[in-house]
Structures are given as C-alpha cells and as structure tokens.
Design an enzyme around this catalytic site. Structure first.
Site, PDB file in Angstrom:
ATOM      1  N   HIS A 209      73.228  97.671 111.223  1.00 10.91           N
ATOM      2  CA  HIS A 209      72.256  98.902 111.481  1.00 10.91           C
ATOM      3  C   HIS A 209      72.259 100.108 110.695  1.00 10.91           C
ATOM      4  O   HIS A 209      73.358 100.772 110.708  1.00 10.91           O
ATOM      5  CB  HIS A 209      72.378  99.593 112.936  1.00 10.91           C
TER       6      HIS A 209
ATOM      7  N   HIS B 288      69.830 103.002 108.055  1.00 11.39           N
ATOM      8  CA  HIS B 288      68.470 103.633 107.608  1.00 11.39           C
ATOM      9  C   HIS B 288      68.502 103.723 106.024  1.00 11.39           C
ATOM     10  O   HIS B 288      68.918 104.799 105.878  1.00 11.39           O
ATOM     11  CB  HIS B 288      68.345 104.723 108.289  1.00 11.39           C
TER      12      HIS B 288
ATOM     13  N   GLN C 108      59.437 105.154 114.179  1.00 11.34           N
ATOM     14  CA  GLN C 108      60.266 106.223 114.805  1.00 11.34           C
ATOM     15  C   GLN C 108      59.961 107.427 115.400  1.00 11.34           C
ATOM     16  O   GLN C 108      60.596 107.955 116.354  1.00 11.34           O
ATOM     17  CB  GLN C 108      60.686 107.055 113.189  1.00 11.34           C
TER      18      GLN C 108
ATOM     19  N   HIS D 259      66.214 100.270 118.544  1.00 11.52           N
ATOM     20  CA  HIS D 259      66.957 101.560 118.989  1.00 11.52           C
ATOM     21  C   HIS D 259      66.714 101.438 120.494  1.00 11.52           C
ATOM     22  O   HIS D 259      65.551 101.656 120.961  1.00 11.52           O
ATOM     23  CB  HIS D 259      66.526 102.763 118.442  1.00 11.52           C
TER      24      HIS D 259
ATOM     25  N   GLU E 166      69.043 105.394 123.235  1.00 10.24           N
ATOM     26  CA  GLU E 166      69.958 106.413 122.586  1.00 10.24           C
ATOM     27  C   GLU E 166      70.042 107.801 122.981  1.00 10.24           C
ATOM     28  O   GLU E 166      69.292 108.521 122.703  1.00 10.24           O
ATOM     29  CB  GLU E 166      69.752 106.267 121.166  1.00 10.24           C
TER      30      GLU E 166
ATOM     31  N   ASP F 139      74.653 103.105 110.387  1.00 13.23           N
ATOM     32  CA  ASP F 139      73.449 103.982 110.900  1.00 13.23           C
ATOM     33  C   ASP F 139      72.937 105.036 109.968  1.00 13.23           C
ATOM     34  O   ASP F 139      72.048 104.749 109.361  1.00 13.23           O
ATOM     35  CB  ASP F 139      73.846 104.646 112.241  1.00 13.23           C
TER      36      ASP F 139
ATOM     37  N   TRP G  70      70.596 113.197 110.163  1.00 16.42           N
ATOM     38  CA  TRP G  70      71.398 112.641 111.546  1.00 16.42           C
ATOM     39  C   TRP G  70      72.853 112.933 111.171  1.00 16.42           C
ATOM     40  O   TRP G  70      73.829 113.156 112.116  1.00 16.42           O
ATOM     41  CB  TRP G  70      71.149 111.462 112.002  1.00 16.42           C
TER      42      TRP G  70
HETATM   43 FE   FE2 Z   1      69.349 103.916 113.858  1.00 14.04          FE
END
Ligand code: FE2
Length: 424
Positions: free
Chosen positions: A56, A58, A151, A209, A212, A308, A314
């Site tokens: 996982h 991005h 997203q 996702h 979360e 991630d 993030w």
């Molecule tokens: Fe993610």
C-alpha cells in the site's frame, strides 16, 4: 548465471546455495555445482530473502512534503485538503521525477514490488499518466501495481466514477475506493457495491481504503466482505487500513472477523501512518489506531503491512524501508513472540506478495530470481537492525549493493569493529 553460496533462508535453513539462470531460480540446496562462467557471490551465512513488497503506497504524492505547505494538525483530513491544494499545481514532469527518485530508493532497499494508489479525482488524470509512464520505465527492475483511487470520494466527487473508469481504460490494474470519505454511511456502502461490481465487470482486483478513522461505527469493511462473498471475489479483495476496527466493540468484532475470513478478504495495515494519523482527536489515553493484526492473522486472513506515505502531505518521514514498517507494526501490535515477529517479516514479504498476486515470488526453483541479501542471520534480526541490504538482485542481475554496516571502535582492549549482529 548467478550462484549465491552459503545463504541463510527465512525459514531457518543454513548453508544454502541458490543458482539462477535466465532470470529464474533453477536450483537451491547445499553444495551446488559451479558451471563455467557463473558469477559467484559468497553470502557468508547472511539472510537471503525474497524481495520486500509494499502492499500500500501513494507514488503520486511521495516526496512532495512541504508543497504547498506542511500538515499542521497531522490529521488525515488536513492531509487530504493539502493534497487538494497541491493538485492544480502538479506537472507530469514533477510527478515522474519524484516517483522515479522513490523507485531508486526502493530498489536500494530491496523493495521490488509496490502497490500504489493513484488519485483519479482530477479530470486531467495527470498522475495516472505519470505513474503509467513510470511503470513502463522501471519495469525492468521494479513491479509497480496501480490502483485507481477516488481520493475525494466516488460519489462525493462528481466526476470520480467517470475518471476511475477512464483510468482503468488507460491500464490501471486495480479498483480502489474510500467509503469512509463519502458523505454518508449509506453512500459509503453504495460506493463499495458499485466498485466491487465494476471489478467483476473488468475482471480486476479490489483494494480500497476502508474505515480509516477512529469511529467505532465505521463498518464499511462489513459491506466489503458482503460484496466479496456475494460476487465470488474471494481472495481478490483487500481492505486497507481498517483502523476503525481498533475502536470497535469486541462483541461486534467477534462476528465481523469470521465474516471477513469467509469472504477471503486481504488486509493491509499501515503502521507508520496509522500510529501517527489516528487518535488525533483523543486527549489521553490516545488510541493507537492500528487494526487488529494478530487477531486477523489468527483467523486465517492474509495481513500485509504497507508504507503508505513517504515525505508527503500525510507523513513527513520515511525512506522506502519496509523493515522500518515491520518494526513499527511489531511494536504497535505488541507482536513480540518469536512467531509474531516472524509474522511481521512475512507481512512485508510473502503476505504482501500474495495480496498483489505476484507471479513467481519466492526462493524455490522456478521462481523469479529476485532476492535481497540482508546483513542479518534471521528475519527477526533483520527487523531489529533494519538490516543493511548487501545485495539486491532482479531477474538474476545485481541491481543494488551496499557495504556491510560496521562501526570502528577506538577502545583499547576491545575488538576494532562492531556490527550489532548477535549469534546468541
Ligand atoms: Fe493510503
């Protein structure tokens, strides 16, 4: 041709030779013959593992930290807003350059397969084009697998479904989603249904996702399990994050986990991100936010760990080191028995490979000759030391190498060097 001599394998076998030819492992075992012209590497008893796999990630946002500003609250929602601010300023060149730099880091770390979500909520689909281009460029040495990720919400963002279909038409591999970000629980459940049916139509896997949040009533994983079961998608659907499970009522979880097992769901926890993003609305005690990893493993589900984020809206840290990910998962889930620590190593290798349905993954004859030589004697020691990647091999060719990590001591009467490995 490549012959690795005297390796230790993750299953504990020692003194093993591995012979690779034409990109595949041809033979393993002690004392293999040495054909004329073969390149021989003495592993000196170090750990030879199949490569790390990130289940996982991005790759479209990676290495964008600070653009256009940093995440002040440290929350998921400010991260999404910040990414929304950055999106109009993205260029394909910048996306490609950052992703390629990350792929360099990954290869150096022995990370040779990455499932990357790619945001499709931008009519230009710049990130999709960029990552498809990067995928073609790096294919000789790394396997990116792309997930079409809405997203801003499949139903909440007006063009998301159209763009998601366009991304799949362009060659994106997996159907993504984000039900907890839709406007209502009902919309979240509807998005799960639509996306699972789309995956069936296209013959694709699903990785969304899911839940979360710290909301114990966020139960989209239940709907995901329902549709995986209903549509015969067992073994092809993954729920990523599932952090609400950390906060759920235990009685409800006792019903939920068997349903997830029955549906053959895969699970991805993202320990570095979950421990930093979750619990932000708590005072004390602060929840950890990681999903119930040991309990899900005990129920027979395949659980992998993902990185991630690295240097993005993030998460302000990271360096493509899946051993750092495994170490964080081990600590947060309190998985400190020998078997549990081994399971954390599996979560960044074989379990992740299973979720990605990687072809020819492993160290048996017939598998692809992809592996990493770690300066450690066991998987547990590899996690403890975030072990140096001495050699990274792809299709039988060395693609990265590093010297052994040692320090020089300047102490009279003591050994001149120290390397932190421990023979017990
Ligand atoms: Fe993610």
């Amino acid at each position: 041709m490549l012959l690795i001599r005297n390796a230790t394998l993750p299953d504990g076998r020692t003194g093993v030779d591995v012979f690779a030819e034409e990109g595949r492992i041809v033979a393993t075992g002690p004392g293999l013959p040495e054909p004329e012209g073969v390149e021989v590497v003495d592993a000196r008893g170090w750990l030879l593992s199949p490569p790390f796999v990130d289940a996982h990630f991005h790759m479209d946002s990676t290495l964008s930290h600070g653009l256009p500003r940093v995440n002040r609250s440290g929350t998921l929602l400010e991260g999404i807003a910040l990414w929304g601010e950055l999106k109009p300023q993205l260029t394909q060149q910048a996306l490609v350059e950052r992703a390629l730099q990350y792929c360099d880091w990954a290869v150096a770390r022995g990370l040779l397969a990455i499932r990357s979500h790619v945001d499709v909520c931008d009519d230009r689909l710049l990130a999709v084009e960029a990552l498809l281009h990067v995928k073609r460029l790096v294919r000789p040495y790394l396997d990116p697998q792309l997930v079409a990720f809405p997203q801003d919400g499949l139903l909440r963002s007006p063009r998301a479904l159209v763009n998601l279909r366009r991304a799949l038409d362009m060659g994106v591999d997996v159907v993504g989603g984000i039900p907890h970000f839709e406007r209502t629980m009902a919309d979240g459940a509807e998005s799960v249904r639509l996306l699972c049916e789309l995956a069936v139509d296209r013959g694709l896997m699903v990785d969304m996702h899911c839940d979360e949040s710290d909301d114990p009533h966020s139960r989209h994983v239940e709907t995901l399990a329902l549709h995986a079961q209903r549509l015969g998608l067992q073994g092809r659907v993954t729920g990523s994050h599932l952090t609400s499970m950390h906060s759920m009522d235990n009685y409800y979880v006792s019903k939920l986990v068997p349903l997830m097992a029955e549906a053959g769901l895969g699970v991805v926890a993202n320990p570095l991100i979950n421990i930093t993003l979750q619990g932000r609305h708590d005072t004390y005690p602060k929840r950890r936010g990681l999903t119930r990893v040991p309990e899900l493993m005990a129920a027979g589900l395949t659980v992998a760990f993902g990185h991630d984020c690295v240097l993005d809206p993030w998460y302000p840290l990271g360096s493509a080191d899946m051993l750092e990910v495994a170490a964080m998962g081990l600590h947060v889930a309190q998985m400190t028995s020998q078997d549990a620590m081994r399971a954390c190593f599996d979560a960044v290798t074989v379990n992740a490979a299973r979720l990605l349905a990687l072809d020819g993954y492993g160290l048996e004859p017939g598998c692809r000759a992809d592996f990493v030589l770690l300066q450690a004697r066991s998987p547990v020691e590899a996690i403890r030391l975030r072990a140096q990647r001495l050699l990274v091999v792809r299709a039988g060719q060395v693609v990265a190498s590093a010297p052994a990590a040692t320090s020089t001591l300047h102490l009279s009467g003591r050994p001149p060097t120290v390397d932190f490995t421990h023979r017990g």
